[in-house]
Write a protein that holds these residues in place. Structure first.
Motif, PDB file in Angstrom:
ATOM      1  N   TYR A 133      33.413 -39.522  23.081  1.00 20.46           N
ATOM      2  CA  TYR A 133      32.351 -38.958  22.229  1.00 20.46           C
ATOM      3  C   TYR A 133      31.255 -38.331  23.083  1.00 20.46           C
ATOM      4  N   TYR A 134      30.948 -39.003  24.170  1.00 23.00           N
ATOM      5  CA  TYR A 134      29.952 -38.486  25.113  1.00 23.00           C
ATOM      6  C   TYR A 134      30.393 -37.141  25.678  1.00 23.00           C
ATOM      7  N   LYS A 137      30.136 -34.340  22.929  1.00 23.21           N
ATOM      8  CA  LYS A 137      28.772 -33.900  22.739  1.00 23.21           C
ATOM      9  C   LYS A 137      28.269 -33.092  23.932  1.00 23.21           C
ATOM     10  N   SER A 138      28.738 -33.494  25.098  1.00 20.99           N
ATOM     11  CA  SER A 138      28.330 -32.753  26.293  1.00 20.99           C
ATOM     12  C   SER A 138      28.894 -31.331  26.274  1.00 20.99           C
ATOM     13  N   LYS A 140      29.773 -29.586  23.548  1.00 19.22           N
ATOM     14  CA  LYS A 140      29.079 -28.824  22.511  1.00 19.22           C
ATOM     15  C   LYS A 140      27.699 -28.390  22.981  1.00 19.22           C
ATOM     16  N   ALA A 141      27.005 -29.303  23.647  1.00 22.62           N
ATOM     17  CA  ALA A 141      25.675 -28.952  24.153  1.00 22.62           C
ATOM     18  C   ALA A 141      25.781 -27.865  25.210  1.00 22.62           C
ATOM     19  N   SER A 165      19.976 -27.965  17.742  1.00 26.06           N
ATOM     20  CA  SER A 165      21.356 -28.461  17.923  1.00 26.06           C
ATOM     21  C   SER A 165      21.582 -28.922  19.360  1.00 26.06           C
ATOM     22  N   LYS A 168      19.883 -32.196  19.726  1.00 26.45           N
ATOM     23  CA  LYS A 168      20.604 -33.257  19.012  1.00 26.45           C
ATOM     24  C   LYS A 168      21.834 -33.709  19.802  1.00 26.45           C
ATOM     25  N   TYR A 169      22.599 -32.725  20.327  1.00 23.01           N
ATOM     26  CA  TYR A 169      23.778 -33.094  21.109  1.00 23.01           C
ATOM     27  C   TYR A 169      23.394 -33.853  22.378  1.00 23.01           C
ATOM     28  N   GLU A 172      22.616 -37.414  21.271  1.00 21.23           N
ATOM     29  CA  GLU A 172      23.851 -38.141  20.940  1.00 21.23           C
ATOM     30  C   GLU A 172      24.658 -38.468  22.198  1.00 21.23           C
ATOM     31  N   GLN A 173      24.630 -37.523  23.125  1.00 19.83           N
ATOM     32  CA  GLN A 173      25.337 -37.760  24.386  1.00 19.83           C
ATOM     33  C   GLN A 173      24.713 -38.934  25.140  1.00 19.83           C
TER      34      GLN A 173
END
Length: 251
Positions: A133-134, A137-138, A140-141, A165, A168-169, A172-173
């Motif tokens: 998941y990390y 998110k990384s 996407k960021a 965004s 946010k990513y 979350e990361q």
């Protein structure tokens, strides 16, 4: 005096009195008859008077009654053997109880260790999910950051939601990374506990093995009635018992 002599003669102990002491005495007819038949006497007249000269009447054979002595020896051997067998039985029963307790503790520790290993594996799987998941998110960021840079290079302003965004990513990361680290820490803790229990299981197994060998030596000692074998059994059993109790105390 004649009765005492007859008693001595009746049991064959004719060498305990002197001939000269009874020279010329009148003896009972049955004693005189026995004296006439005795080759060790030089002369005996018809009236039962002892004649001649000699120093001792020696017994023809020595009779030793060994029945009672043999019975006493057998009773003493049975007494000592019975005491040894009782001691062997008591120590063997004690070591058997310790062996059963050690087996129970060994089984409990290995079961608990396997359960902890399973939990550690689950924690590892959860940590892997968090790291995945990390990474997502990384990525996407990183994509959104690249878009913003391209817009900036073209002289265009980035949309407002793009910055939100990206932030946010990033948050979350960061959260996923922290959770993954916590899960890995819990995994390591479970794994260390499982390894310690496995080590205790090995110690219990060694203790049970020594106790079982001790019980086998006790059976040999009971069959052979050898104290040395029993002592060896006792020493080995005590070592196994001490190891079992010590492992339980440090556990």
């Amino acid at each position: 005096m004649g009765g005492a002599a007859a008693k001595l003669l009746s049991r064959g102990d004719r060498g305990s009195f002197l001939f000269e002491r009874y020279r010329g005495h009148d003896w009972p007819i049955e004693i005189a008859a026995r004296l006439r038949q005795d080759r060790s006497i030089s002369r005996c007249d018809s009236a039962g008077h002892l004649c001649g000269s000699w120093s001792f009447l020696m017994p023809e054979e020595i009779e030793v009654d060994t029945d009672k002595l043999r019975e006493a020896i057998d009773e003493e051997i049975e007494k000592k053997s019975g005491s040894l067998l009782r001691s062997i039985a008591l120590t063997t029963a004690f070591f058997a109880a310790l062996a059963a307790l050690g087996s129970l503790l060994a089984g409990g520790t290995i079961n608990e260790a396997l359960a902890l290993k399973t939990e550690a594996t689950q924690k590892q799987a959860q940590a892997s999910d968090q790291w995945a998941y990390y990474q997502a998110k990384s990525i996407k960021a990183a994509i959104l950051e690249t878009q913003r840079q391209l817009l900036a290079s073209d002289g265009k302003s980035a949309p407002a939601d793009l910055d939100r965004s990206i932030q946010k990513y990033a948050d979350e990361q960061k959260s996923a990374g922290a959770q993954a680290q916590e899960l890995e820490k819990a995994r390591d803790q479970k794994d260390d506990e499982a390894n310690a229990l496995i080590h205790h299981h090995h110690l219990y197994a060694y203790a049970v093995a020594m106790l079982q060998i001790s019980i086998a030596l006790g059976a040999v000692a009971a069959l052979t009635r050898k104290r040395l074998v029993w002592w060896s059994s006792s020493v080995l059993g005590l070592l196994g018992g001490v190891l079992c109790v010590w492992t339980w105390m440090i556990g």
